[in-house]
Design an enzyme around this catalytic site. Structure first.
Site, PDB file in Angstrom:
ATOM      1  N   LYS A 281     -10.456  -0.564  11.263  1.00  0.00           N
ATOM      2  CA  LYS A 281     -10.470  -2.017  10.098  1.00  0.00           C
ATOM      3  C   LYS A 281     -10.804  -3.150  10.604  1.00  0.00           C
ATOM      4  O   LYS A 281     -10.591  -5.026  10.391  1.00  0.00           O
ATOM      5  CB  LYS A 281      -9.561  -2.387   8.854  1.00  0.00           C
ATOM      6  CG  LYS A 281      -9.207  -1.264   7.875  1.00  0.00           C
ATOM      7  CD  LYS A 281      -7.920  -0.784   6.850  1.00  0.00           C
ATOM      8  CE  LYS A 281      -7.408  -0.391   6.433  1.00  0.00           C
ATOM      9  NZ  LYS A 281      -8.292   0.144   5.042  1.00  0.00           N
TER      10      LYS A 281
ATOM     11  N   ASP B  25       3.108  -4.834   8.318  1.00  0.00           N
ATOM     12  CA  ASP B  25       1.679  -3.752   7.746  1.00  0.00           C
ATOM     13  C   ASP B  25       0.397  -4.985   7.698  1.00  0.00           C
ATOM     14  O   ASP B  25       0.140  -5.958   7.351  1.00  0.00           O
ATOM     15  CB  ASP B  25       1.470  -2.963   6.618  1.00  0.00           C
ATOM     16  CG  ASP B  25       0.360  -2.471   6.725  1.00  0.00           C
ATOM     17  OD1 ASP B  25      -0.536  -3.121   7.551  1.00  0.00           O
ATOM     18  OD2 ASP B  25       0.717  -2.102   5.382  1.00  0.00           O
TER      19      ASP B  25
ATOM     20  N   CYS C  30      -4.618   2.286  -3.662  1.00  0.00           N
ATOM     21  CA  CYS C  30      -3.696   3.352  -3.011  1.00  0.00           C
ATOM     22  C   CYS C  30      -2.393   2.135  -3.653  1.00  0.00           C
ATOM     23  O   CYS C  30      -1.377   1.930  -2.815  1.00  0.00           O
ATOM     24  CB  CYS C  30      -3.104   3.620  -1.289  1.00  0.00           C
ATOM     25  SG  CYS C  30      -4.885   4.786  -1.783  1.00  0.00           S
TER      26      CYS C  30
ATOM     27  N   GLN D 146      -5.017  -5.521   6.861  1.00  0.00           N
ATOM     28  CA  GLN D 146      -6.073  -6.117   6.258  1.00  0.00           C
ATOM     29  C   GLN D 146      -5.739  -7.688   7.453  1.00  0.00           C
ATOM     30  O   GLN D 146      -6.739  -8.200   7.224  1.00  0.00           O
ATOM     31  CB  GLN D 146      -5.510  -5.984   5.157  1.00  0.00           C
ATOM     32  CG  GLN D 146      -5.627  -5.459   4.143  1.00  0.00           C
ATOM     33  CD  GLN D 146      -7.161  -4.240   4.125  1.00  0.00           C
ATOM     34  OE1 GLN D 146      -8.423  -5.349   4.788  1.00  0.00           O
ATOM     35  NE2 GLN D 146      -6.990  -3.099   4.001  1.00  0.00           N
TER      36      GLN D 146
ATOM     37  N   HIS E 214       0.665  -0.779  -0.131  1.00  0.00           N
ATOM     38  CA  HIS E 214      -0.287  -0.112  -0.047  1.00  0.00           C
ATOM     39  C   HIS E 214       0.845   1.544   0.132  1.00  0.00           C
ATOM     40  O   HIS E 214       2.487   1.324   0.370  1.00  0.00           O
ATOM     41  CB  HIS E 214      -0.724  -0.199   1.221  1.00  0.00           C
ATOM     42  CG  HIS E 214      -2.074   1.265   1.713  1.00  0.00           C
ATOM     43  ND1 HIS E 214      -1.559   2.196   2.232  1.00  0.00           N
ATOM     44  CD2 HIS E 214      -2.619   0.530   1.181  1.00  0.00           C
ATOM     45  CE1 HIS E 214      -2.641   2.852   1.377  1.00  0.00           C
ATOM     46  NE2 HIS E 214      -3.554   2.346   1.361  1.00  0.00           N
TER      47      HIS E 214
END
Lengths: 141, 409
Positions: free
Chosen positions: B228, B202, B366, B205, B125
């Site tokens: 999220k 990261d 993104c 998600q 991202h």
């Protein structure tokens, strides 16, 4: 499928996006303009051939949705063979019609091809698609 | 195929009742952008704003004490959720982007030397790419990228070809927000550990539903976003190993992050407060705590199995549509599916779906370099979560058929 969406994508937009006008990079041109929407990734390049104060021809290439492609295609047809000052007036008229809720421009004041975009007024999130190339040209010429 | 009590889950998300009441269709398939919010999260924030709204730390009156406790309790909930060794290893941020910017400035900018390298992947991202570009330019660091095959899988068998480069940090996404591919963190972290390379994950998600024990996995940093994870916007988490956070210089400075301040110099608070300058998003932190409590009530492995099955069903149905192409072929995939449909632009697809009450996302998500890898400018993306049903998927598929026949007519 509801009527609003059909109106937005009526024949003009589908037709113009499927066979856009002057959709190629010409061998020679005087001015290249980038119309870029970084938020959605749409990006066109417009190529202008000028003849003094007149816009002789415009071509374009690039990537975008049906609405932005059709709006660019129609823009080219509107400004070709026009004096720059006349083209600028037509552009600002159309931008005012799309963006300004209190616009004095009426649908019937617009060319038939432009009337197809009237439904975009009901889809604020798609107005930037309609105006992408128009704004870029307005700012660069 | 349904193992789990979806109606009971949907009842916990008031947005469904609102749409029913307004007689509006609502199929929410944009969970990779943000998840919906359950009642306990909304109520926890409402309770703070209604009943004990006050600033935290140093307040001596009862509601301030209560607010401070609720904020720090939320930190402990995050610590427990991710299996961190100490609560002070949890820094509240504004979100994933803010967490990465913090590590870029304070770790890469503060502790790395000119010429050191940072290893990324082409599927990151922009939030896990642009901050590294910026810090590299300012500190003469160098970026390097893991190879990725045509299907969008990282070629981890080629990691050893990178062994001779002065890589000091790997910053890698766990689940691609565009492709849904799940990266093999175990392999990446094990390789990094052998070479004393730090790893940032990261987990934007994956943090909600995928088990993530930071001590067991052994990453040095983990970042994620509350919104999220069924929590509020404006709050995120940076997990960092204690000894690293302690070595890193402050990022933003000002109130709350100091020990002693003079006119010409100051000393700084201990972690995590060193990295939490100014009044933090108190209500959002409390809301995130409530979201983690909510997640703890779920049998997450069971929900993952359900979502895997629903994803398989979605992919099978999508593949039945002529001219539809799913982006990437994952070795291991999550519940995010990107696709293109003939030459119909994803924004046009999304506009049509929106008219049917179906929420998806369209664009480059993104991840512009990833889109270039797949030689496209945009994709349509459906992303599933615990409240999605087979009926939701059927509505999507039916609408896609309609769109296709409209554009082809």
């Amino acid at each position: 499928m509801d009527d609003k969406i059909k109106a937005l994508y009526q024949k003009v937009i589908i037709r113009e996006s499927k066979s856009p006008y002057h959709y190629e990079k010409p061998d020679t041109f005087d001015l290249a303009i980038e119309a870029d929407n970084p938020v959605c990734g749409d990006r066109f390049e417009l190529f202008l051939s000028l003849d003094g104060k007149k816009i002789d021809a415009v071509h374009f290439t690039g990537y975008g949705c049906a609405i932005s492609k059709a709006a660019t295609s129609v823009l080219l047809q509107i400004i070709e063979q026009q004096e720059i000052a006349v083209a600028k007036t037509r552009i600002s008229h159309f931008l005012d019609f799309i963006q300004n809720p209190d616009t004095a421009v009426r649908v019937e004041d617009l060319d038939e091809n432009l009337q197809a975009f009237a439904a975009a007024r009901d889809f604020p999130e798609r107005q930037s698609c309609v105006t992408l190339s128009w704004k870029a040209l307005d700012q660069s010429v | 195929m349904i193992h789990t009590d979806i109606p009971a889950i949907r009842d916990q998300f008031p947005i469904f009742a609102w749409h029913r009441q307004e007689n509006l269709p609502f199929v929410y398939l944009d969970n990779a952008a943000t998840t919906l919010k359950p009642t306990p999260v909304i109520e926890a924030m409402h309770d703070y704003y209604s009943n004990y709204s006050s600033n935290i730390h140093r307040g001596l009156y009862p509601i301030a004490v209560r607010a401070s406790k609720a904020y720090e309790d939320a930190r402990v909930k995050v610590q427990q959720f991710f299996g961190a060794a100490h609560p002070e290893e949890i820094v509240f941020t504004q979100g994933t982007t803010a967490g990465i910017n913090l590590v870029a400035a304070a770790f890469a900018g503060g502790l790395l030397q000119p010429g050191d390298e940072i290893l990324l992947s082409p599927m990151e991202h922009h939030a896990n790419l642009v901050p590294w570009q910026q810090i590299s330019a300012h500190h003469n660091l160098r970026l390097r990228f893991l190879p990725m095959d045509a299907a969008g899988n990282l070629q981890l068998d080629q990691l050893d070809t990178l062994a001779d480069f002065p890589i000091k940090l790997i910053a890698i996404v766990h689940i691609s927000n565009t492709l849904g591919h799940i990266n093999d963190l175990e392999t990446i972290i094990a390789w990094a550990k052998q070479r004393n390379i730090r790893v940032l994950v990261d987990a934007a998600q994956s943090a909600a539903l995928y088990p993530m024990d930071v001590q067991q996995l052994g990453m040095d940093f983990l970042v994620c976003s509350g919104h999220k994870m069924y929590g509020p916007t404006g709050i995120g988490v940076l997990y960092g190993k204690k000894e690293l956070l302690e070595q890193m210089p402050p990022y933003q400075s000002g109130g709350d992050m100091i020990k002693k301040v003079g006119l010409y110099s100051s000393t700084f608070a201990d972690i995590p407060h060193k990295f939490e300058a100014g009044t933090p998003p108190i209500a959002a932190a409390i809301g995130l705590g409530a979201a983690l409590d909510f997640l703890q009530t779920l049998n997450r492995p069971q929900w993952l199995t359900h979502l895997d099955q629903l994803t398989d069903y979605t992919i099978r149905q999508l593949r039945e549509i002529p001219g539809l192409k799913i982006m990437g072929e994952a070795q291991k995939r999550s519940h995010i599916i990107s696709f293109t449909l003939q030459d119909i632009h994803p924004h046009d697809i999304a506009t049509f779906l929106a008219q049917e009450g179906i929420a998806i996302r369209a664009g480059h998500h993104c991840t512009q370099p990833l889109m270039q890898h797949f030689d496209t400018g945009a994709s349509a993306r459906a992303s599933l979560s615990i409240y999605n049903t087979q009926e939701d998927i059927d509505a999507l598929i039916q609408a896609l058929h309609h769109i296709q026949s409209f554009f082809n007519s």
